[in-house]
Design a protein around this motif. Sequence first.
Motif, PDB file in Angstrom:
ATOM      1  N   GLY A 195       0.803  -1.199   0.000  1.00  0.00           N
ATOM      2  CA  GLY A 195       0.000   0.000   0.000  1.00  0.00           C
ATOM      3  C   GLY A 195       0.844   1.259   0.000  1.00  0.00           C
ATOM      4  O   GLY A 195       2.066   1.212  -0.125  1.00  0.00           O
ATOM      5  N   LEU A 196       0.176   2.360   0.143  1.00  0.00           N
ATOM      6  CA  LEU A 196       0.848   3.648   0.177  1.00  0.00           C
ATOM      7  C   LEU A 196       1.444   3.866   1.563  1.00  0.00           C
ATOM      8  O   LEU A 196       0.746   3.771   2.574  1.00  0.00           O
ATOM      9  CB  LEU A 196      -0.134   4.769  -0.154  1.00  0.00           C
ATOM     10  CG  LEU A 196       0.438   6.166  -0.330  1.00  0.00           C
ATOM     11  CD1 LEU A 196       1.308   6.224  -1.579  1.00  0.00           C
ATOM     12  CD2 LEU A 196      -0.692   7.187  -0.430  1.00  0.00           C
ATOM     13  N   ASN A 197       2.730   4.169   1.599  1.00  0.00           N
ATOM     14  CA  ASN A 197       3.421   4.395   2.857  1.00  0.00           C
ATOM     15  C   ASN A 197       4.129   5.738   2.859  1.00  0.00           C
ATOM     16  O   ASN A 197       4.439   6.292   1.801  1.00  0.00           O
ATOM     17  CB  ASN A 197       4.437   3.284   3.125  1.00  0.00           C
ATOM     18  CG  ASN A 197       3.785   1.955   3.421  1.00  0.00           C
ATOM     19  OD1 ASN A 197       2.795   1.884   4.158  1.00  0.00           O
ATOM     20  ND2 ASN A 197       4.332   0.886   2.865  1.00  0.00           N
ATOM     21  N   THR A 198       4.370   6.230   4.044  1.00  0.00           N
ATOM     22  CA  THR A 198       5.086   7.484   4.217  1.00  0.00           C
ATOM     23  C   THR A 198       6.497   7.207   4.704  1.00  0.00           C
ATOM     24  O   THR A 198       6.696   6.430   5.637  1.00  0.00           O
ATOM     25  CB  THR A 198       4.366   8.395   5.213  1.00  0.00           C
ATOM     26  OG1 THR A 198       3.078   8.741   4.697  1.00  0.00           O
ATOM     27  CG2 THR A 198       5.165   9.668   5.445  1.00  0.00           C
ATOM     28  N   TYR A 199       7.461   7.858   4.072  1.00  0.00           N
ATOM     29  CA  TYR A 199       8.859   7.696   4.435  1.00  0.00           C
ATOM     30  C   TYR A 199       9.444   9.039   4.830  1.00  0.00           C
ATOM     31  O   TYR A 199       9.129  10.069   4.226  1.00  0.00           O
ATOM     32  CB  TYR A 199       9.648   7.101   3.266  1.00  0.00           C
ATOM     33  CG  TYR A 199       9.132   5.752   2.824  1.00  0.00           C
ATOM     34  CD1 TYR A 199       9.658   4.574   3.355  1.00  0.00           C
ATOM     35  CD2 TYR A 199       8.106   5.657   1.892  1.00  0.00           C
ATOM     36  CE1 TYR A 199       9.170   3.340   2.960  1.00  0.00           C
ATOM     37  CE2 TYR A 199       7.614   4.423   1.494  1.00  0.00           C
ATOM     38  CZ  TYR A 199       8.148   3.268   2.032  1.00  0.00           C
ATOM     39  OH  TYR A 199       7.661   2.036   1.641  1.00  0.00           O
ATOM     40  N   TRP A 200      10.305   9.008   5.821  1.00  0.00           N
ATOM     41  CA  TRP A 200      10.920  10.221   6.345  1.00  0.00           C
ATOM     42  C   TRP A 200      12.429  10.175   6.234  1.00  0.00           C
ATOM     43  O   TRP A 200      13.052   9.124   6.423  1.00  0.00           O
ATOM     44  CB  TRP A 200      10.558  10.417   7.814  1.00  0.00           C
ATOM     45  CG  TRP A 200       9.107  10.696   8.052  1.00  0.00           C
ATOM     46  CD1 TRP A 200       8.129   9.792   8.301  1.00  0.00           C
ATOM     47  CD2 TRP A 200       8.475  11.981   8.065  1.00  0.00           C
ATOM     48  NE1 TRP A 200       6.915  10.428   8.476  1.00  0.00           N
ATOM     49  CE2 TRP A 200       7.101  11.768   8.338  1.00  0.00           C
ATOM     50  CE3 TRP A 200       8.930  13.285   7.887  1.00  0.00           C
ATOM     51  CZ2 TRP A 200       6.191  12.826   8.429  1.00  0.00           C
ATOM     52  CZ3 TRP A 200       8.021  14.327   7.975  1.00  0.00           C
ATOM     53  CH2 TRP A 200       6.674  14.092   8.244  1.00  0.00           C
ATOM     54  N   GLY A 201      13.008  11.315   5.945  1.00  0.00           N
ATOM     55  CA  GLY A 201      14.445  11.433   5.971  1.00  0.00           C
ATOM     56  C   GLY A 201      14.921  11.599   7.401  1.00  0.00           C
ATOM     57  O   GLY A 201      14.123  11.700   8.336  1.00  0.00           O
ATOM     58  N   GLN A 202      16.225  11.628   7.582  1.00  0.00           N
ATOM     59  CA  GLN A 202      16.786  11.733   8.923  1.00  0.00           C
ATOM     60  C   GLN A 202      16.760  13.151   9.470  1.00  0.00           C
ATOM     61  O   GLN A 202      16.938  13.357  10.673  1.00  0.00           O
ATOM     62  CB  GLN A 202      18.228  11.206   8.926  1.00  0.00           C
ATOM     63  CG  GLN A 202      19.272  12.166   8.363  1.00  0.00           C
ATOM     64  CD  GLN A 202      19.220  12.302   6.851  1.00  0.00           C
ATOM     65  OE1 GLN A 202      18.561  11.529   6.168  1.00  0.00           O
ATOM     66  NE2 GLN A 202      19.928  13.292   6.324  1.00  0.00           N
ATOM     67  N   GLY A 203      16.537  14.119   8.615  1.00  0.00           N
ATOM     68  CA  GLY A 203      16.472  15.507   9.023  1.00  0.00           C
ATOM     69  C   GLY A 203      17.779  16.240   8.801  1.00  0.00           C
ATOM     70  O   GLY A 203      18.858  15.669   8.922  1.00  0.00           O
ATOM     71  N   THR A 204      17.672  17.511   8.475  1.00  0.00           N
ATOM     72  CA  THR A 204      18.842  18.360   8.314  1.00  0.00           C
ATOM     73  C   THR A 204      18.596  19.677   9.037  1.00  0.00           C
ATOM     74  O   THR A 204      17.523  20.264   8.937  1.00  0.00           O
ATOM     75  CB  THR A 204      19.162  18.596   6.817  1.00  0.00           C
ATOM     76  OG1 THR A 204      20.360  19.363   6.693  1.00  0.00           O
ATOM     77  CG2 THR A 204      18.026  19.317   6.107  1.00  0.00           C
ATOM     78  N   GLN A 205      19.581  20.122   9.778  1.00  0.00           N
ATOM     79  CA  GLN A 205      19.435  21.306  10.616  1.00  0.00           C
ATOM     80  C   GLN A 205      19.566  22.590   9.817  1.00  0.00           C
ATOM     81  O   GLN A 205      20.512  22.777   9.053  1.00  0.00           O
ATOM     82  CB  GLN A 205      20.485  21.296  11.732  1.00  0.00           C
ATOM     83  CG  GLN A 205      20.447  22.519  12.647  1.00  0.00           C
ATOM     84  CD  GLN A 205      19.238  22.540  13.544  1.00  0.00           C
ATOM     85  OE1 GLN A 205      18.910  21.534  14.175  1.00  0.00           O
ATOM     86  NE2 GLN A 205      18.557  23.679  13.617  1.00  0.00           N
TER      87      GLN A 205
END
Length: 120
Positions: free
Chosen positions: A105-115
């Motif tokens: 199905g459709l999933n959401t993915y996140w990056g680790q973040g950048t300051q």
Amino acid sequence: QVQLVESGGGLVQPGGSLRLSCAASGSNFRIYTMGWYRQAPGKQRELVATVTSGGSTNYADSVKGRFTISRDNAKNTVSLQLNSLKPEDTAVYYCKVDAHRLLSGLNTYWGQGTQVTVSS
């Protein structure tokens, strides 16, 4: 799976500019919506901007007229141009991707973040 790699964060003076980039990689997936969210210390994560596969954009009121989101569907990348930066823009910025994987199905993915830090 889908992996997101972000880049472009840093320290900038008020009124300055910064450009964030996010690249999605993996196999057997198709990306629909890409976007950027941010989270400042003591605050919840909030939407900054999103762009659909068709090119429709959505911006938070606080960044309208200052930030611009764009994507390259061929390269599976999304960028955020941050102009006229204010100290209130200081936060960790996260890349977010809605993707559909084969037989899933459709999933959401996140990056680790950048300051991103805006300070004089």
